[in-house]
Design a protein around this motif. Sequence first.
Motif, short mmCIF file in Angstrom:
data_model
loop_
_atom_site.label_atom_id
_atom_site.label_comp_id
_atom_site.label_asym_id
_atom_site.label_seq_id
_atom_site.Cartn_x
_atom_site.Cartn_y
_atom_site.Cartn_z
N SER A 301 65.38 87.01 30.34
CA SER A 301 65.91 87.85 31.81
C SER A 301 64.94 89.12 31.68
N PRO A 302 64.85 89.78 32.62
CA PRO A 302 64.10 91.02 32.65
C PRO A 302 64.52 92.03 31.52
N ILE A 303 65.79 92.06 31.12
CA ILE A 303 66.22 92.84 30.02
C ILE A 303 65.71 92.18 28.96
N CYS A 304 65.12 91.29 28.61
CA CYS A 304 64.35 91.01 27.29
C CYS A 304 63.08 91.60 27.40
N HIS A 305 62.38 91.65 28.64
CA HIS A 305 61.17 92.38 28.47
C HIS A 305 61.30 93.94 28.49
N THR A 306 62.15 94.57 28.91
CA THR A 306 62.27 95.82 28.95
C THR A 306 63.08 96.53 27.77
N LEU A 307 63.67 95.76 27.18
CA LEU A 307 64.49 96.57 25.97
C LEU A 307 63.15 96.58 24.68
N HIS A 308 63.44 97.75 23.90
CA HIS A 308 62.43 98.06 22.87
C HIS A 308 63.11 97.90 21.59
N PRO A 309 62.51 96.63 20.75
CA PRO A 309 61.50 95.94 20.83
C PRO A 309 61.76 95.12 21.89
N GLN A 310 60.89 94.36 22.61
CA GLN A 310 61.26 93.15 23.66
C GLN A 310 61.35 91.98 22.49
#
Length: 360
Positions: A301-310
């Motif tokens: 989901s978008p949260i997986c892309h925006t979290l650091h680290p991805q």
Amino acid sequence: MSEIESDAPPPRRPTMKDVAREAGVSTSAVSFALNDRPGVSDATRRRVIRVADRLGWRPSSAARALSGENAGAVGMVLARPADSLGGESFFLQLVSGIQASLAPRDQALVFQMVDDVQAECELYRRWWAQRRVDGVIVVDPRVSDPRPETLAVLGLPAVIIGGMEAPGNPGAPQLPRQARLSNIWADDSGAMDLIVRHLYGLGHRRIGHIAGTPGFAHTARRIASLRAAARRLGLDHAVSVTTDFTDRQGAKAARRLFSAPTPPTALICDNEVMAVAAVSVAAERGLLIPRDVSVVSWEDSPICHTLHPQLTALVRKADEFGGRAASELLALLDGSAPRQLQDPLPQLQPRESTGSPPGQ
């Protein structure tokens, strides 16, 4: 700012009598025309339809049920606590895909949440008696699931999303031949194998699994698949902890796994909400991702892309999955034979949250 006051009554829904008066015909003629039945001329039928469109007349579901016509709606029930959805994107995408397939046929989606599968079965019986829906989409198959048999007895067409078999369970009960049930399922075992092989290739031999709800067939399959992979690859540890899919229980499971005498060097989380919770717990303990522990999310989901680290995640198109399920249900309603379909295997997208274990 002053409030606008009005004594005007609320708008009234137009009736067949209103259409008859405007068109200059009897109510029986309106009924014949709008239901495409013989008994009126083509010219009268066209005039009635024009007037009905102009007035905004629509048939009520109750009237259609009394007349024996289709309800023009399909049902979907979710037997989970409302807070278990949280920020999970899978169901939102699934419902979006279902609705996209239903819309061109002018089919409504009736959605309701209940406490358990027994309440869900009772709701199906009520919908069937009221002719509220023409068919249903069933989610979250259980290890011992009463819903397929209930739907078969009612003769209510249904599409079951998810594999109905689980380890140690023969699968769905033997259904009457006339059961109008189709099944569309994803390969949970194959998906788990993708993740484990990725982590094994990075050097991980101790893997923790923050699993979903116990009793769900897909939860049982994922746990069994992890154990089978552990035996096949000779992993030192492969431990699954069940949850309710929420961030709260995801964090609790992560703390339990990290507190073990030999904690895992990699975590597999059954949704992105619990994956984010696991990352947060790791930070509490001063663990860096992926230096100290790798994390994989079963859902992307978008949260997986925006979290650091991805977050490394399984990528599957839940909206297309839902669209295929809805199309299968529409095919059943059109008279097609029930069938079983396997959805394409999701792809694993490696990102920043997975790397070699400590010491390598």
